[in-house]
Design a protein around this motif. Structure first.
Motif, PDB file in Angstrom:
ATOM      1  N   UNK A  25       0.834  -1.201   0.000  1.00  0.00           N
ATOM      2  CA  UNK A  25       0.000   0.000   0.000  1.00  0.00           C
ATOM      3  C   UNK A  25       0.872   1.256   0.000  1.00  0.00           C
ATOM      4  N   UNK A  26       1.953   1.261   0.791  1.00  0.00           N
ATOM      5  CA  UNK A  26       2.864   2.412   0.818  1.00  0.00           C
ATOM      6  C   UNK A  26       3.562   2.590  -0.524  1.00  0.00           C
ATOM      7  N   UNK A  27       3.981   1.484  -1.135  1.00  0.00           N
ATOM      8  CA  UNK A  27       4.619   1.544  -2.449  1.00  0.00           C
ATOM      9  C   UNK A  27       3.634   2.083  -3.489  1.00  0.00           C
ATOM     10  N   UNK A  28       2.400   1.615  -3.444  1.00  0.00           N
ATOM     11  CA  UNK A  28       1.374   2.091  -4.378  1.00  0.00           C
ATOM     12  C   UNK A  28       1.143   3.584  -4.205  1.00  0.00           C
ATOM     13  N   UNK A  29       1.088   4.048  -2.971  1.00  0.00           N
ATOM     14  CA  UNK A  29       0.906   5.485  -2.714  1.00  0.00           C
ATOM     15  C   UNK A  29       2.054   6.292  -3.294  1.00  0.00           C
ATOM     16  N   UNK A  30       3.287   5.802  -3.125  1.00  0.00           N
ATOM     17  CA  UNK A  30       4.453   6.522  -3.659  1.00  0.00           C
ATOM     18  C   UNK A  30       4.418   6.586  -5.178  1.00  0.00           C
ATOM     19  N   UNK A  31       3.902   5.539  -5.809  1.00  0.00           N
ATOM     20  CA  UNK A  31       3.801   5.509  -7.268  1.00  0.00           C
ATOM     21  C   UNK A  31       2.531   6.186  -7.776  1.00  0.00           C
ATOM     22  N   UNK A  32       1.639   6.548  -6.857  1.00  0.00           N
ATOM     23  CA  UNK A  32       0.355   7.153  -7.191  1.00  0.00           C
ATOM     24  C   UNK A  32      -0.481   6.216  -8.074  1.00  0.00           C
ATOM     25  N   UNK A  65      13.981   2.466  -9.199  1.00  0.00           N
ATOM     26  CA  UNK A  65      14.496   1.553 -10.222  1.00  0.00           C
ATOM     27  C   UNK A  65      13.392   1.220 -11.226  1.00  0.00           C
ATOM     28  N   UNK A  66      12.184   0.990 -10.745  1.00  0.00           N
ATOM     29  CA  UNK A  66      11.048   0.707 -11.617  1.00  0.00           C
ATOM     30  C   UNK A  66      10.750   1.905 -12.506  1.00  0.00           C
ATOM     31  N   UNK A  67      10.728   3.100 -11.932  1.00  0.00           N
ATOM     32  CA  UNK A  67      10.449   4.315 -12.706  1.00  0.00           C
ATOM     33  C   UNK A  67      11.536   4.543 -13.756  1.00  0.00           C
ATOM     34  N   UNK A  68      12.793   4.281 -13.409  1.00  0.00           N
ATOM     35  CA  UNK A  68      13.892   4.444 -14.369  1.00  0.00           C
ATOM     36  C   UNK A  68      13.714   3.489 -15.552  1.00  0.00           C
ATOM     37  N   UNK A  69      13.295   2.240 -15.271  1.00  0.00           N
ATOM     38  CA  UNK A  69      13.055   1.286 -16.361  1.00  0.00           C
ATOM     39  C   UNK A  69      11.890   1.751 -17.242  1.00  0.00           C
TER      40      UNK A  69
END
Length: 78
Positions: A25-32, A65-69
């Protein structure tokens, strides 16, 4: 005596403010994004995660790392 400063207990002093692992849930929030899409990214291997017992956690460094990819694949497609 400064009454505005919060009192620091020994237990609070031991807590690192930067978490080593995030909940999904925290990761999802950071990725919006939504929680379901975040789980889908984890399931597909696009977003790194680890399990601790039955808990799923995302290392904070997995998000940039995901966003960079994503950015790299989007710029290659353009």
């Amino acid at each position: 005596m400064n009454t505005l400063a919060p009192e620091v207990t020994p237990e609070a002093a031991d807590v690192d403010p930067a978490p080593l692992l995030l909940t999904v849930e925290e990761a999802a929030r950071r990725l919006r994004i939504g929680r379901t899409l975040c789980y889908s990214l984890i399931r597909s291997g696009d977003l790194e995660s680890v399990t601790i017992g039955s808990l799923r956690r995302v290392p904070p460094e997995a998000i940039p790392a995901f966003v960079a990819r994503l950015r790299k694949s989007n710029s290659a497609a353009a």
